[in-house]
Design a protein around this motif. Structure first.
Motif, PDB file in Angstrom:
ATOM      1  N   ASN A 181       0.822  -1.206   0.000  1.00 11.14           N
ATOM      2  CA  ASN A 181       0.000   0.000   0.000  1.00 11.14           C
ATOM      3  C   ASN A 181       0.859   1.260   0.000  1.00 11.14           C
ATOM      4  N   GLU A 182       1.940   1.227   0.773  1.00 13.33           N
ATOM      5  CA  GLU A 182       2.868   2.353   0.794  1.00 13.33           C
ATOM      6  C   GLU A 182       3.476   2.565  -0.581  1.00 13.33           C
ATOM      7  N   GLY A 183       3.779   1.477  -1.282  1.00 19.86           N
ATOM      8  CA  GLY A 183       4.342   1.586  -2.622  1.00 19.86           C
ATOM      9  C   GLY A 183       3.385   2.264  -3.589  1.00 19.86           C
ATOM     10  N   VAL A 184       2.094   1.896  -3.500  1.00 17.97           N
ATOM     11  CA  VAL A 184       1.086   2.537  -4.348  1.00 17.97           C
ATOM     12  C   VAL A 184       1.025   4.030  -4.048  1.00 17.97           C
ATOM     13  N   GLY A 185       0.964   4.374  -2.753  1.00 17.37           N
ATOM     14  CA  GLY A 185       0.881   5.778  -2.377  1.00 17.37           C
ATOM     15  C   GLY A 185       2.126   6.562  -2.740  1.00 17.37           C
ATOM     16  N   ARG A 186       3.303   5.965  -2.525  1.00 17.74           N
ATOM     17  CA  ARG A 186       4.556   6.667  -2.816  1.00 17.74           C
ATOM     18  C   ARG A 186       4.716   6.897  -4.322  1.00 17.74           C
ATOM     19  N   TYR A 187       4.348   5.901  -5.134  1.00 16.65           N
ATOM     20  CA  TYR A 187       4.441   6.098  -6.577  1.00 16.65           C
ATOM     21  C   TYR A 187       3.557   7.275  -7.008  1.00 16.65           C
ATOM     22  N   HIS A 188       2.377   7.337  -6.454  1.00 14.93           N
ATOM     23  CA  HIS A 188       1.442   8.402  -6.821  1.00 14.93           C
ATOM     24  C   HIS A 188       1.983   9.770  -6.407  1.00 14.93           C
ATOM     25  N   LEU A 189       2.478   9.874  -5.172  1.00 20.60           N
ATOM     26  CA  LEU A 189       2.956  11.170  -4.673  1.00 20.60           C
ATOM     27  C   LEU A 189       4.264  11.590  -5.338  1.00 20.60           C
ATOM     28  N   ALA A 190       5.150  10.634  -5.588  1.00 21.38           N
ATOM     29  CA  ALA A 190       6.471  10.968  -6.124  1.00 21.38           C
ATOM     30  C   ALA A 190       6.428  11.320  -7.609  1.00 21.38           C
TER      31      ALA A 190
END
Length: 417
Positions: free
Chosen positions: A61-70
């Protein structure tokens, strides 16, 4: 610099964010049933498996969120960049998954509601719940929708976790079963518990909820991690609460419980052995968990499908334009209705065996697909070096991929036998 440019100045910089929707969607009747079976068969032993599952799902889930934000790009845009085959797989999977999941989620809500109010015919609940979910999703802004989810999460905490507190005195004789172990013949079961805790395709919706919350840019990554962590802490608490209750009341009794029907057995035992009010409290929590899964899925996965349609058809070619418009697209509304009405056929006409077989196979494929996609995306030049995976998240994603591949092999083996 605006208020949303600096999260430390933002009044909404707290644990109460899109993670609530992740928790609400991830904690469904399936998670409750998994905790029930774990506790009734193995006592407190598999608490360790739940904790590992929570850590691995947090990493995804963190990976999904980080990809989106970054990157300011959606996860579907990232998957599409891997090739049209990748987004094509996702589109086909989402249609079949939605058809079967819509029926399963509605039946879970109906099971709990019918236990609370048996005078109403079961089929009425099967029809009413998905329609109510569609109305709440299509008629409300994100801010209102988040408030609705907050109410249901609060209801779940008071009922399910509250009921678990009352059974704690019953654990004295079985507390030793809490020592981590892997009983003979339980390896695949343990892997399934690890992989099944905390949602599947729904976690890919997280980036869209971040955008709705107006959390944008790499500076929000620490905020997002706190938010995602809060979601999986809530998820872990709920599943462990179920293990505690089923271990205290069912372990060693020889009772055979499985699936969501077993939750009704646990509710009856709570009422008979402790207090009748606990039966109703647990059933309310069971219903709330089921209905929030409907709401979160109807809201979140519809983003994914609408984004897929736009990418695949070429209607969306500029990632910066779609975030505020995606919920207005015909594809989004179509998928909400796809989750709502066609699955009713599976309840009224029965579930064709071939659909269930294909659904099981594709479901087993999706999680390793997501884990491997995140490994590729978050180690590529699509992401700024400072926001790419470090050793810890790479390790967690590799372990996740291997775990889900093992479950895939087992699932395919079961289907072929």
């Amino acid at each position: 610099m605006t208020a949303h440019d600096d999260p430390s100045d933002d009044p909404e910089w707290s644990l109460l964010g899109p993670g609530l929707l992740v928790a609400a969607t991830g904690v469904g009747a399936g998670d409750l049933a998994a905790g029930l079976v774990a506790g009734s068969r193995y006592g407190l032993n598999f608490v360790w498996a739940v904790l590992i599952g929570i850590v691995l799902k947090f990493a995804l889930n963190e990976g999904v969120g980080r990809y989106h934000l970054a990157t300011d790009r959606t996860i579907i845009e990232g998957i599409h960049s891997l090739g049209r085959w990748a987004s094509g797989f996702f589109g086909g999977y989402s249609l079949l998954w939605g058809f079967v999941y819509g029926a399963a989620a509605s039946s879970s809500c109906a099971l709990a509601a019918n236990a609370l109010f048996p005078a109403v015919p079961f089929w009425v609940y099967v029809v009413v719940h998905p329609i109510a979910g569609a109305v709440l999703v299509l008629a409300n802004r994100y801010e209102v929708f988040e408030d609705i989810i907050t109410v249901f999460i609060s209801l779940m905490v008071v009922t399910v976790v509250g009921a678990a507190v009352f059974v704690l005195p019953q654990l004295g004789d079985i507390i030793a079963t809490g020592l981590p172990a892997l009983p003979e013949g339980s390896t695949i079961y343990a892997l399934g518990l690890i992989g099944g805790t905390g949602g599947t395709i729904t976690m890919a919706s997280y980036g869209y909820w971040l955008s709705e919350k107006e959390w944008t840019g790499s500076r929000y990554i620490p905020v997002m991690r706190r938010d995602a962590a809060s979601a999986y802490i809530i998820t872990g608490i709920f599943v462990i609460a179920l293990i505690i209750m089923s271990a205290a009341l069912l372990y060693g009794t020889g009772a055979s419980v499985s699936g969501e029907d077993g939750l009704l057995t646990l509710a009856a035992n709570l009422g008979n052995q402790l207090h009748p009010a606990l039966r109703y409290a647990f059933l309310i929590g069971f219903w709330a968990a089921s209905f929030t899964s409907v709401l979160g899925t109807w809201h979140g996965v519809s983003y994914l499908f609408a984004d897929f349609v736009g990418r695949f058809t070429g209607d969306i070619d500029d990632h910066a334009e779609i975030e505020s418009e995606l919920r207005r697209t015909p594809a989004y509304k179509f998928y909400v209705l796809w989750l709502t009405f066609p699955p009713m056929l599976l309840y009224f006409l029965g579930q064709p065996v071939f659909i269930i077989i294909v659904y099981g196979a594709l479901g087993a494929v999706f999680m390793p697909f997501l884990a491997i996609s995140l490994l590729v995306l978050l180690n590529s030049d699509r992401v700024n070096p400072a926001d790419r995976n470090g050793p810890v998240f790479n390790s967690l994603l590799v372990v996740s991929a291997l775990l889900f591949i093992a479950l895939l092999v087992n699932e395919l083996g079961s289907l072929l036998l």
